[in-house]
Design a protein around this motif. Sequence first.
Motif, PDB file in Angstrom:
ATOM      1  N   GLN A 117      -9.194  -3.086  -5.230  1.00 19.97           N
ATOM      2  CA  GLN A 117     -10.012  -3.566  -4.115  1.00 19.97           C
ATOM      3  C   GLN A 117      -9.647  -5.007  -3.755  1.00 19.97           C
ATOM      4  OE1 GLN A 117     -14.367  -2.592  -3.347  1.00 19.97           O
ATOM      5  NE2 GLN A 117     -14.503  -4.493  -4.495  1.00 19.97           N
ATOM      6  N   GLN A 161      -8.046   1.329   8.917  1.00 15.73           N
ATOM      7  CA  GLN A 161      -8.565   0.082   8.356  1.00 15.73           C
ATOM      8  C   GLN A 161      -8.482   0.039   6.828  1.00 15.73           C
ATOM      9  OE1 GLN A 161     -10.456   1.947  10.669  1.00 15.73           O
ATOM     10  NE2 GLN A 161      -9.599   0.697  12.319  1.00 15.73           N
ATOM     11  N   GLY A 162      -8.259   1.160   6.183  1.00 12.36           N
ATOM     12  CA  GLY A 162      -8.162   1.163   4.732  1.00 12.36           C
ATOM     13  C   GLY A 162      -8.672   2.451   4.124  1.00 12.36           C
ATOM     14  N   PRO A 165       0.793  -1.239   0.000  1.00 15.82           N
ATOM     15  CA  PRO A 165       0.000   0.000   0.000  1.00 15.82           C
ATOM     16  C   PRO A 165       0.826   1.291   0.000  1.00 15.82           C
ATOM     17  CG  PRO A 165      -0.978  -1.587   1.492  1.00 15.82           C
ATOM     18  CD  PRO A 165       0.332  -2.175   1.037  1.00 15.82           C
ATOM     19  N   TYR A 212      -5.801  -4.739  -2.173  1.00 18.61           N
ATOM     20  CA  TYR A 212      -5.557  -3.883  -1.019  1.00 18.61           C
ATOM     21  C   TYR A 212      -6.841  -3.665  -0.233  1.00 18.61           C
ATOM     22  CZ  TYR A 212      -1.455  -2.911  -3.861  1.00 18.61           C
ATOM     23  OH  TYR A 212      -0.329  -3.050  -4.624  1.00 18.61           O
ATOM     24  N   ASN A 213      -6.712  -3.022   0.898  1.00 17.74           N
ATOM     25  CA  ASN A 213      -7.881  -2.716   1.723  1.00 17.74           C
ATOM     26  C   ASN A 213      -8.509  -1.407   1.233  1.00 17.74           C
ATOM     27  OD1 ASN A 213      -9.786  -3.066   3.646  1.00 17.74           O
ATOM     28  ND2 ASN A 213      -8.460  -2.654   5.381  1.00 17.74           N
ATOM     29  N   LEU A 214      -8.980  -1.445   0.001  1.00 18.20           N
ATOM     30  CA  LEU A 214      -9.637  -0.307  -0.627  1.00 18.20           C
ATOM     31  C   LEU A 214     -11.050  -0.739  -0.989  1.00 18.20           C
ATOM     32  CD1 LEU A 214      -8.441   2.259  -3.084  1.00 18.20           C
ATOM     33  CD2 LEU A 214     -10.240   0.766  -3.900  1.00 18.20           C
TER      34      LEU A 214
END
Length: 127
Positions: free
Chosen positions: A44, A89-90, A24, A47-49
Amino acid sequence: MLAGALVTMRACPAQAQLRVEGQPGAVRVEVSDVPLQEVLAALQAKYNLRYRTDDPLETRKTGTFSGPLRQVTARILDGYDFAMKITPQGIDVLVLRQHPDGKAVAAAGQAAAARKASTLAVMTAAQ
């Protein structure tokens, strides 16, 4: 997690390609004639997207984008009005619409008000 992802899709006569790699803090995205929706879906998945939109995100993207995930995402969304919320968290992205002239408008006053209302990092399309 995988170090990189390569997705190859067939489009009419041309061949679309999408490659996402890195962590990230140092993301590298290479796209060639790929719909924006597919680019965001790949980010998505890796990653935490999270993103949401009512727009079909059919604009095709070509280029290489590198840097922190939040900056890469903002550059990929060039030409769209969007809001981004960055938390531990993202990243949550709300894609509003494609700007009529193809250029995103940065509402400096709204961004300043949002920064005062929240301790979370706020990023405008201009950043």
